[in-house]
Design an enzyme around this catalytic site. Structure first.
Site, short mmCIF file in Angstrom:
data_model
loop_
_atom_site.label_atom_id
_atom_site.label_comp_id
_atom_site.label_asym_id
_atom_site.label_seq_id
_atom_site.Cartn_x
_atom_site.Cartn_y
_atom_site.Cartn_z
N ALA A 92 19.21 -1.71 23.78
CA ALA A 92 20.04 -1.81 22.57
C ALA A 92 20.13 -3.28 22.19
O ALA A 92 21.05 -3.98 22.59
CB ALA A 92 21.42 -1.21 22.84
N GLU A 150 16.23 -1.10 18.99
CA GLU A 150 17.51 -1.01 18.29
C GLU A 150 17.58 0.31 17.53
O GLU A 150 16.68 0.64 16.76
CB GLU A 150 17.67 -2.19 17.32
CG GLU A 150 18.91 -2.11 16.45
CD GLU A 150 20.20 -1.90 17.23
OE1 GLU A 150 21.04 -1.10 16.78
OE2 GLU A 150 20.38 -2.54 18.29
N CYS A 207 30.97 -3.96 26.73
CA CYS A 207 32.07 -4.87 26.39
C CYS A 207 33.36 -4.06 26.31
O CYS A 207 34.16 -4.23 25.39
CB CYS A 207 31.79 -5.63 25.10
SG CYS A 207 31.40 -4.59 23.68
#
Length: 473
Positions: free
Chosen positions: A123, A147, A245
Site C-alpha cells: 500500500a 496502490e 497508524c
C-alpha cells in the site's frame, strides 16, 4: 493547536484497557492534543546525510535525529515565506517530508542491514516508505509499489520520480491479489495496512469523527486478508513487516496472531526491542512495537516483523493477461542506446537494468523484474529514458534525475533566478556560451532536469506534473 480534538469516550475506554501499566491516560490525552513535530528524511539516492547537514546548517534549519531512522530528522525551520515543500532541496528530491513514526516500518524491514533483490510495498502511496525502501536498496533489484486507489498512483509516481527512484514497478490493485498472482516472489514485503487511523489525531483533529468499534472490527477483517496475501507473496525465509497508524489490538496484535494461527510454524515473530535505543519501552511480549503517542512524542503506531520459515500452499487463481505491450530490446539496440546516451550526456546505463521498447518509446526496466513479466500487470515499470525519432533518440527527464551522478561533462549550472524559472516550467538563458543538443541542468549541486539548447536558451524539459507556480526558494 489541537486542544479541541474529538476523542470518543468509547475509544478512550478501549485505550485504557490496552495501555501498558507504566503509562497513564492523562499523558495520552495530553500527547494527542499536542501538534506533531515536523520531520524529514534525507534521500540518500541524491545526497549523503553529511552533505545534507551542511546545507541545513547554512539555511538555519535545526535538526534533531529520529532514533529509529539514521536518515530521519525532526526539523525546525522558518516557513513563514517559503514552505519546506517549495525549497530547492525538496523539489530536487534531496529530502522527503515524512512523519517520524512512518519511518519505523522500513527501518524494521532492514533491521539487520539486509540486502533484498525483490521487495513488495503493498500500500505505497503517497510514496514516503517506497522512496525510503528504494534508498536502502540503493536503486538495485526491483521494488513493486502497489496502490489500490487509482487517484493516488499519480502522486506516488511523481514522488518516486522526484526522488530519483529507478528500480520501481507500479501497480494498481487490491493488495489481496498478490498471494495468488505472485506467490513466493519477494524477499521482503511491507504491508503498511489501511486502518482506522487512531494514531493520527495529532495531525488531524477530525480523524476520529467517524470512529466506531464496529468499524475497527470491520477493517480488521480486511487486514487479515491482506496479511495472508502478503505472506503468500513472500519467499521462504523472507521478511514481512506489518504496520498501522492505529492503536487498537484488533487491528494490530490480533491480525498478527491470526497469521500465526493460520500458518502455524511457518510464522515466526522477530523482536524489535533492539531496533533503536529505548525501543523496549514500546515493545510487547511478542516483540512488536505498539507505540502510544506520549512515549516518543510522535504519532501512535504499530510495527511487527515476521519471518516466513516454510512454504505454504498459495490460493489458486485464473490469470487473464492481455498482450504485454513491451519487447526486450535486442543486444544491438541495447548497445546502441548505451553508447549514444554516453556520447550525448556522458551518462552510463546501470548494469542491472535492461532496455525495453514500446512503439517509439525506450524504457529501462530493473533486470530483477523480468521473472514477474507476464505473471502480473503493472501500470508503470522502470523509467522512460528516450523517444526515438528519425535522427536518433530524444532523451527524457528521468535520465537526468535517476541516472546522472553530477560528475558528467555536459552540465549547465543555473543561478538561483534561472533555477526558479526552470521549476516554473520556463526556458532559461544562462550566462554561458551556447552549446548544442541536450544538456543536464544543475542547481546548487543537484541535477534538476534535462534541457536542450535552442540558440542561446535552454528549452525546459521538466514534466508538467513537477512544475511549480509560486513561492519558490
Amino acid at each position: 493547536m489541537h486542544a479541541n480534538i474529538y476523542i470518543p469516550e468509547e475509544f478512550l475506554k478501549n485505550i485504557e484497557e490496552i495501555m501498558p501499566s507504566h503509562l497513564d491516560m492523562a499523558s495520552f490525552i495530553s500527547a494527542c492534543q499536542k501538534p506533531l513535530r515536523k520531520s524529514i528524511r534525507v534521500n540518500t539516492l541524491k545526497i549523503s546525510v553529511t552533505d545534507f547537514l551542511k546545507r541545513a546548517e547554512a539555511k538555519g534549519w535545526e535538526l534533531e535525529p529520529v532514533p529509529w531512522c539514521n536518515t530521519g530528522f525532526w526539523i525546525t525551520a522558518d516557513e513563514s515565506e517559503i514552505p519546506l515543500g517549495n525549497t530547492a532541496e525538496h523539489m530536487s528530491g534531496l529530502f522527503y517530508i515524512q512523519e517520524a513514526s512512518s519511518m519505523m516500518p522500513v527501518s524494521a524491514l532492514f533491521q539487520n542491514n539486509e540486502k533484498y533483490q525483490a521487495v513488495l510495498d503493498t500500500a505505497a502511496a503517497p510514496g514516503s516508505k517506497t522512496t525510503q525502501i528504494a534508498s536502502l536498496m540503493n536503486n538495485e533489484g526491483v521494488l513493486v509499489a502497489n496502490e489500490y486507489a487509482a487517484s493516488r498512483v499519480k502522486v506516488l509516481h511523481a514522488n518516486i520520480e522526484r526522488c530519483g527512484v529507478r528500480n520501481a514497478a507500479l501497480s494498481n490493485f487490491d493488495g489481496r491479489v498478490f498471494g495468488g498472482w505472485l506467490p513466493e516472489q519477494f524477499d521482503a514485503v511491507l504491508l503498511d495496512a489501511p486502518c482506522s487511523g487512531e494514531g493520527t489525531i495529532r495531525k488531524d483533529a477530525d480523524a476520529m469523527k467517524n470512529w466506531s468499534h464496529q468499524s475497527v472490527l470491520d477493517i480488521a477483517e480486511t487486514q487479515k486478508d491482506l496479511i495472508e496475501s502478503a505472506f503468500h507473496a513472500l519467499k521462504p525465509n523472507g521478511v514481512l513487516v506489518y504496520s498501522t497508524c492505529t492503536l487498537s489490538t484488533e487491528e494490530n496484535q490480533q491480525v498478527c496472531h491470526h497469521l500465526k494461527e493460520t500458518f502455524g510454524d511457518a510464522v515466526e515473530f522477530e523482536t524489535l526491542d533492539t531496533l533503536f535505543e529505548n525501543a523496549q519501552a514500546a515493545t510487547t511480549e511478542e516483540g512488536f512495537l505498539h507505540i502510544f503517542p506520549q512515549v516518543y512524542d510522535c504519532e501512535g503506531f504499530f510495527v511487527a516483523r515476521i519471518r516466513k520459515l516454510a512454504s505454504v500452499t498459495p490460493p489458486k487463481v485464473k490469470k487473464r493477461m492481455g498482450k504485454f505491450p513491451f519487447s526486450k530490446a535486442p543486444s544491438k539496440i541495447q548497445d546502441e542506446v548505451s553508447s549514444l546516451l554516453l556520447e550525448a550526456l556522458d551518462v552510463t546505463l546501470p548494469s542491472d537494468s535492461q532496455v525495453w521498447l514500446r512503439d517509439k518509446d525506450v524504457w529501462l526496466f530493473p533486470a530483477a523484474l523480468e521473472p514477474m513479466i507476464g505473471e502480473f500487470r503493472f501500470s508503470r515499470m522502470g523509467i522512460k529514458i528516450a523517444e526515438t525519432h528519425k535522427k536518433g533518440y530524444r532523451w527524457q527527464h528521468q535520465v537526468a534525475t535517476t541516472l546522472a551522478t553530477g560528475n558528467e561533462s555536459n552540465i549547465i549550472k543555473l543561478c538561483i533566478e534561472d533555477a526558479r524559472e526552470w521549476f516554473m516550467g520556463r526556458d532559461v538563458r544562462p550566462e554561458s556560451i551556447p552549446g548544442k543538443g541536450e544538456v543536464l541542468v544543475e542547481f546548487d549541486g543537484a541535477i534538476i532536469g534535462l534541457g536542450k539548447w535552442v540558440g542561446n536558451r535552454i528549452k525546459n524539459g521538466l514534466p508538467r506534473e513537477l512544475v511549480k507556480d509560486k513561492n519558490l526558494f
